[in-house]
Every structure is written in C-alpha cells, then in structure tokens.
Design a protein around this motif. Structure first.
Motif, short mmCIF file in Angstrom:
data_model
loop_
_atom_site.label_atom_id
_atom_site.label_comp_id
_atom_site.label_asym_id
_atom_site.label_seq_id
_atom_site.Cartn_x
_atom_site.Cartn_y
_atom_site.Cartn_z
N ALA A 196 -38.17 12.90 8.29
CA ALA A 196 -38.82 12.88 6.93
C ALA A 196 -38.34 14.26 6.10
O ALA A 196 -38.23 15.21 6.58
CB ALA A 196 -40.34 12.57 6.82
N LYS A 249 -40.97 13.60 11.98
CA LYS A 249 -42.22 12.75 11.49
C LYS A 249 -42.85 12.17 12.69
O LYS A 249 -44.20 12.11 12.74
CB LYS A 249 -41.99 11.41 10.45
N ASP A 254 -45.90 8.07 4.86
CA ASP A 254 -45.81 9.18 5.66
C ASP A 254 -47.34 9.91 5.47
O ASP A 254 -47.43 10.81 4.59
CB ASP A 254 -44.81 10.25 5.19
N LYS A 279 -48.68 15.84 10.43
CA LYS A 279 -47.89 14.75 10.26
C LYS A 279 -47.68 13.99 11.71
O LYS A 279 -47.52 12.65 11.38
CB LYS A 279 -46.15 15.24 10.02
N CYS A 285 -47.61 7.28 11.25
CA CYS A 285 -46.59 6.92 10.61
C CYS A 285 -46.35 5.33 10.61
O CYS A 285 -46.40 4.85 11.38
CB CYS A 285 -45.36 7.49 11.51
N PHE A 344 -37.42 9.03 5.98
CA PHE A 344 -38.27 9.11 4.87
C PHE A 344 -37.45 10.02 3.88
O PHE A 344 -37.15 11.18 3.95
CB PHE A 344 -39.65 9.65 5.29
#
Length: 381
Positions: free
Chosen positions: A96, A176, A222, A240, A246, A315
C-alpha cells in the motif's frame, strides 16, 4: 448489472470459496453467470496475472457454471457450506502507498502533531491549514518546486515525515497485509480494540505481475487507525496489519479493449458509511488529484531493488480524510461497530463491508500451506 455494480462489458477475475472442493476457486463472470475457470494451467489468480494476455485467457478458458451471480454475491463470507466471494488476490503480496494526495497528507501531519488525540486535531487542523492550505495540491512530488516548498516549511517549523513522503522523491510504500489474509466483499472488517480514532480509506488497488506490468484494478479499504499511527510512525504495522483489516474486491477488472490504466488515472471513488446510530458519512476521491502517477508508484515498489515472484496488489492511497464531526464537536469522525462501509467506482463496482473489532472477526486460518495442500489434493499442482 449485478449487486456488485460491475459493468457488463468488463473482463473480471476473482475468487470464491467453493464447498465442493473445500477450498478456493478462480472465477469469472459470463452472461451474469459465475464460471469456475480453475485449471492445471492456471490454478491461481496469480498464474493468470502472470500471463501475456490475462483478459484473453479469462474470456476463453473452459469452466464450470456455478450459478447466477445474483444468487451467490449476497452469500455472507465465513460459511464453509456456501459458495461465497473472497478477496480476488491469492499469492500476491499486499502493498500500500500512503500520503499520495494533498488533503490526506495534511491530515497525516495533523495526526502526528496531535499524537493520536482527536480532541487536539481541530485546533491543529486550523493552524496547519492556514499555513499550507491547498498550496501543495498541484506540486509534483520530487520536483524542484517541491524541494523549494520543503525548504520553506522547514523554515516555518512545519516539516513532517508525512510531508517528506508526500512531496519528496520517495513514496511511502508499506506492507498492508499478509498473503491470503485480505477479506472480500460483504466480509466484516476489523479494528484493533486499542483504537479509538479510526476511519476507512477507499482506494483503487492495482493487480501487478512479477515483471511490474499492471494487468487490472479493483477496490480496497485500507482500514486506518489514526490514533495508533499518529502516536508514532513506528506503530504503522500495528495500525495497518490486523485481523480482517484489509478488504479488497469485489473482483479484479482486467485490462482489455474496454478498460486501461488511463481509466484508473481518471477514476472517481465514492464512499458511504452508514451507522447503526443513523449517522451517514459521504466522501469522494478523484484519482486525477493523485500526486504520483500509478505507474511511478509501481516502479517504486517493484523493480531491480525488490522482486515479488508472485506479483503484488498495490493500494494507491486515498484523497479521503474524514473531518465531519460524529459525536463531540471538534473530534471529527471515527468508526462505530456495525458501520456499513460502501466503496464504489463506476468502472470497478462496489465493495461493501461491516465494521467489527479484529478480535471479533472470523480468525484467519487458511494460509499458504493450506492452499498448497488443497490444490495438491485436487491434482492442480
């Protein structure tokens, strides 16, 4: 048009849980029917993305009709006895990019200066906005002009690590989620229970081969823990990468005569958050306002400096940074459990998920070893 709002003229690639084989199947859509195209030549989405012509293969591959899409796409994930959609990636690494839009970049600066405290954010927002405003919107990241702005901000004591990756030469790219851990449409998305200030991040997600060739795109959430990341950038992984944090889907739209990277560059993403308390938040994001071209972000992620043999899904970041008050004035937006998040784009369909705690979402138990054993049992590898 299906409930996923996928345009009829696209070439789609996705995955479902298939009870008949006790594992995932690679699928496409033909005439509103869901077709299982899993085979020895391409048992994985990864394998199709590595082909010279992924869309051509998907359109011509032999398959098994699993039924009308409308009868399957509303099946809730988690039931091993029912066909249901999964995230459309499998062995690709999930990467990401952050701070790729001016507005969200300013919000990251605010998070940092508020040290994760939403009550301090409004005062800092007004002061930072007065100094920066929209002056960064048209600056090309890494340019000589950006370097001059950087020098001016340092002089005023406003420089930040987020501005560094927002307008400096190097993009922020992070891992991510773990391979196979992403959830798909209608799944629950998870918030780490330590977070009290968080929000969705609606984004375009690219499907990229191991050679760095972009072969298609889809949508993603995200999930962002603003207070955790705001306390320290060293907590980025904790902010994250959590259970069900996700979401990707509903399906990858492969590049063909009807859809290309230029369509991604022009994409408009809409977000709606609907709470059980009657609260509704709407947001919009335009890829035209991104500060780095998607192809540049791919090149900064994958190349001679770092190889991904199974490709990546990437992402691209978001323009959306919610400031609308939900509870107390000046505290902005944060999720409540039960929020329904809808992310949509006219050419990529709609991704819908419901917010829970990561500790309450279905545990991730089907990893790479389980996938390999399943494929071997089915004589696909």
């Amino acid at each position: 048009m299906t409930a996923f709002n996928l345009p009829a003229n696209g070439t789609y690639l996705g995955r479902v849980w298939n009870p008949a084989v006790e594992g995932p199947s690679v699928v496409t859509i033909r005439d509103d029917r869901l077709i299982d195209i899993t085979g020895r030549q391409a048992p994985l989405v990864r394998d199709i993305c590595e082909m010279d012509d992924p869309a051509g293969y998907v359109r011509s591959a032999a398959g098994v009709d699993l039924g009308p899409v409308s009868a399957i796409e509303t099946n809730r994930p988690g039931d091993p006895a029912a066909v249901h959609f999964l995230a459309p990636c499998d062995l690709q690494s999930v990467k990401a990019c952050g701070v790729t839009f001016a507005s969200s970049m300013v919000e990251r600066v605010i998070e940092e200066r508020a040290a994760g405290d939403p009550q301090l954010a409004e005062d800092i927002r007004s002061r930072v906005a007065a100094a920066i405003g929209d002056s960064l919107r048209d600056i090309k990241a890494g340019s000589d002009e950006a370097a001059k702005v950087k020098a001016a901000l340092i002089e005023e004591g406003l420089w930040s690590q987020y501005l560094e990756v927002g307008i400096g030469p190097d993009a922020e790219v992070f891992s991510k989620a773990q391979v196979l851990s992403s959830v798909g449409p209608l799944a629950e998305v998870g918030l780490h229970p330590i977070s009290r200030w968080n929000n969705p991040e609606p984004e375009v997600v690219l499907a990229v081969s191991s050679a760095g060739r972009v072969v298609g795109a889809t949508l993603g959430n995200d999930v962002n823990l603003r207070d955790v990341e705001g306390r320290s950038a060293l907590l980025l992984s904790k902010a994250k990468d959590n259970n069900a944090s996700c979401a990707i889907g509903p399906m990858i739209r492969l590049f063909d005569a009807t859809f290309s990277l230029d369509d991604v560059r022009a994409a408009k993403i809409d977000l709606t958050v609907t709470g059980e308390d009657g609260f509704e938040l709407k947001g919009h994001s335009s890829m035209k306002e991104i500060s780095r071209d998607p192809q540049e972000l791919v090149a900064q992620t994958l190349g001679r400096h770092h190889q991904y043999p199974d490709g990546i899904v990437l992402f691209l970041g978001t323009l959306f940074a919610p400031t609308q008050d939900r509870d107390a004035p000046g505290e902005g937006f944060t999720h409540k459990l039960g929020d329904v998040v809808e992310i949509s784009a006219p050419q990529l369909g709609r991704l819908t998920n419901t917010v829970r705690l990561s500790t309450e979402c279905t545990e991730w138990t089907f990893g790479i070893s389980h996938l390999m054993r399943n494929l071997a049992k089915r004589n696909l590898i």
